[in-house]
Design a protein around this motif. Sequence first.
Motif, PDB file in Angstrom:
ATOM      1  N   HIS A 130       0.853  -1.204   0.000  1.00  0.00           N
ATOM      2  CA  HIS A 130       0.000   0.000   0.000  1.00  0.00           C
ATOM      3  C   HIS A 130       0.887   1.252   0.000  1.00  0.00           C
ATOM      4  N   LEU A 131       1.913   1.227   0.839  1.00  0.00           N
ATOM      5  CA  LEU A 131       2.823   2.379   0.918  1.00  0.00           C
ATOM      6  C   LEU A 131       3.445   2.643  -0.461  1.00  0.00           C
ATOM      7  N   TYR A 132       3.907   1.582  -1.116  1.00  0.00           N
ATOM      8  CA  TYR A 132       4.583   1.738  -2.413  1.00  0.00           C
ATOM      9  C   TYR A 132       3.615   2.018  -3.563  1.00  0.00           C
ATOM     10  N   SER A 133       2.314   1.940  -3.302  1.00  0.00           N
ATOM     11  CA  SER A 133       1.357   2.332  -4.350  1.00  0.00           C
ATOM     12  C   SER A 133       1.562   3.806  -4.698  1.00  0.00           C
ATOM     13  N   ASN A 134       2.195   4.549  -3.795  1.00  0.00           N
ATOM     14  CA  ASN A 134       2.493   5.965  -4.074  1.00  0.00           C
ATOM     15  C   ASN A 134       3.523   6.146  -5.188  1.00  0.00           C
ATOM     16  N   TRP A 135       4.251   5.085  -5.533  1.00  0.00           N
ATOM     17  CA  TRP A 135       5.261   5.187  -6.591  1.00  0.00           C
ATOM     18  C   TRP A 135       4.727   4.701  -7.944  1.00  0.00           C
ATOM     19  N   LEU A 136       3.469   4.262  -7.978  1.00  0.00           N
ATOM     20  CA  LEU A 136       2.892   3.779  -9.251  1.00  0.00           C
ATOM     21  C   LEU A 136       2.632   4.969 -10.190  1.00  0.00           C
ATOM     22  N   PRO A 137       2.528   4.718 -11.489  1.00  0.00           N
ATOM     23  CA  PRO A 137       2.289   5.816 -12.432  1.00  0.00           C
ATOM     24  C   PRO A 137       1.003   6.583 -12.099  1.00  0.00           C
ATOM     25  N   LYS A 138       1.014   7.872 -12.465  1.00  0.00           N
ATOM     26  CA  LYS A 138      -0.140   8.730 -12.159  1.00  0.00           C
ATOM     27  C   LYS A 138      -0.625   9.439 -13.397  1.00  0.00           C
ATOM     28  N   LYS A 139      -1.927   9.806 -13.346  1.00  0.00           N
ATOM     29  CA  LYS A 139      -2.495  10.567 -14.465  1.00  0.00           C
ATOM     30  C   LYS A 139      -1.891  11.965 -14.468  1.00  0.00           C
ATOM     31  N   SER A 140      -1.821  12.574 -13.269  1.00  0.00           N
ATOM     32  CA  SER A 140      -1.223  13.907 -13.190  1.00  0.00           C
ATOM     33  C   SER A 140       0.298  13.738 -13.245  1.00  0.00           C
ATOM     34  N   LEU A 141       0.994  14.847 -13.442  1.00  0.00           N
ATOM     35  CA  LEU A 141       2.447  14.781 -13.532  1.00  0.00           C
ATOM     36  C   LEU A 141       3.008  14.197 -12.226  1.00  0.00           C
ATOM     37  N   PRO A 142       3.676  13.044 -12.264  1.00  0.00           N
ATOM     38  CA  PRO A 142       4.135  12.474 -10.998  1.00  0.00           C
ATOM     39  C   PRO A 142       5.258  13.317 -10.389  1.00  0.00           C
ATOM     40  N   LYS A 143       5.203  13.461  -9.062  1.00  0.00           N
ATOM     41  CA  LYS A 143       6.239  14.236  -8.369  1.00  0.00           C
ATOM     42  C   LYS A 143       7.286  13.269  -7.844  1.00  0.00           C
ATOM     43  N   LYS A 144       8.519  13.679  -7.830  1.00  0.00           N
ATOM     44  CA  LYS A 144       9.547  12.866  -7.188  1.00  0.00           C
ATOM     45  C   LYS A 144       9.319  13.027  -5.682  1.00  0.00           C
ATOM     46  N   ILE A 145       9.303  11.914  -4.970  1.00  0.00           N
ATOM     47  CA  ILE A 145       8.991  12.006  -3.540  1.00  0.00           C
ATOM     48  C   ILE A 145      10.236  12.436  -2.768  1.00  0.00           C
ATOM     49  N   ILE A 146      10.101  13.523  -2.030  1.00  0.00           N
ATOM     50  CA  ILE A 146      11.249  14.066  -1.302  1.00  0.00           C
ATOM     51  C   ILE A 146      11.138  13.685   0.174  1.00  0.00           C
ATOM     52  N   PHE A 147      12.263  13.235   0.731  1.00  0.00           N
ATOM     53  CA  PHE A 147      12.295  12.802   2.132  1.00  0.00           C
ATOM     54  C   PHE A 147      12.959  13.874   3.002  1.00  0.00           C
ATOM     55  N   PRO A 148      12.714  13.876   4.327  1.00  0.00           N
ATOM     56  CA  PRO A 148      11.835  12.961   5.047  1.00  0.00           C
ATOM     57  C   PRO A 148      10.370  13.165   4.683  1.00  0.00           C
ATOM     58  N   ALA A 149       9.627  12.078   4.847  1.00  0.00           N
ATOM     59  CA  ALA A 149       8.200  12.137   4.532  1.00  0.00           C
ATOM     60  C   ALA A 149       7.414  11.535   5.692  1.00  0.00           C
ATOM     61  N   VAL A 150       6.142  11.894   5.746  1.00  0.00           N
ATOM     62  CA  VAL A 150       5.241  11.247   6.695  1.00  0.00           C
ATOM     63  C   VAL A 150       4.189  10.533   5.855  1.00  0.00           C
TER      64      VAL A 150
END
Length: 352
Positions: A130-150
């Motif tokens: 579920h957590l890694y579902s955030n890295w799946l392709p997106k319709k909107s422009l995907p953002k690179k995830i910047i850490f630290p994150a909550v």
Amino acid sequence: MNILAIETSCDETAIAILNCSGTLKSPKFKILKNVISSQIAVHRPFGGVVPNLAKREHIKNLPIVLRQVLGSKVHAYRQAGKSQKLKVDCIAVTVGPGLEPALWTGINFAKELSEKIKKPIIGINHMEAHLYSNWLPKKSLPKKIIFPAVALIVSGGHTILLKMKSITEWERLGETLDDAAGEVFDKVARMLKLPYPGGPEIQKIAGKGNENAIKFPRPLLNLPAKDKNYYNFSFSGLKTSVLYYLRDNPKAKKTDVAASFQKAVIDTLVKKTIHAAQEHKAKSILLCGGVAANKALRDNLQQATNNLQLDFIVPDFQFNTDNAAMIAAAAYINLLSRKKRLAIGAQGNLTI
Ligand code: KG4
Ligand code: ZN
């Protein structure tokens, strides 16, 4: 590499094939096939998921779903041990948490397939997926995830708040002490005589109600910062409040009850996540799990995140509830990292 993933932890029979590339810093996923067969209609008369029925349905559906995923090449695939169209390098399967009879059906199916096509299996933690579902392709422009994150993971069985240092390193800040967010949506829906699963039904009627009509409690919300439950959740008291309210106000408008209840859950989830992001100086806030499909939750957390000028990341709607694409993504990230591999057997209570 191409990963074929199998998910049977609850009431969705799902198989996907993803083409995975890139590094841990920027993994890339291309969804080649993603099929989900829902058992909602089978469980609905019982008001919830019946484990043995789920098992029976998974056994029936797995070969059908695999055939849909592999298309007309399935026969050649079976006979030649490989597909001419789709080359599979690895099989991923959910090993937990979830309903053990349901998990075993996916695991046994994965084992058979692995023997047939002579490819390795990797066991996957459903909550990590579920957590890694955030890295799946997106319709909107995907953002690179910047850490630290909550990250807030809200599903039918879990409510977990994580502080993430990187894509593979995290610390659990809080979790639910009793009912999970999805579970309380489902239980309150039952009180309102709405069908299973309750989350989408509550959302539907809440849209027609007044969220300020009834003052339901916000559990564990106004605690001092040093309290051990500061980042924990508890929804069973809220559920009881709704029960008493309905008993004492039999003529209450269902739409107002649903809207006020939904608002109480969302307020609690959003405020705790925002406190965590502020305390830990997060650059991004991630939301995932079945309850992340709730539009009001997404909008509220998005707004609160924007106010802090942080990045808000949430998967596209189709990847919030259970699917196998997220299992494949988790498998690829696991393969790239040096994490200890999970045993290939059902682990109903696995934690993240
Ligand atoms: O992640 P998920 O598909 O399965 C588990 O891993 O548990 O989550 C299912 C949960 C159910 O409790 C369902 O009612 C809830 O997610 N859910 C929602 C919505 N869509 C699904 N809850 C609130 N609003 C929704 N729109
Ligand atoms: Zn799930």
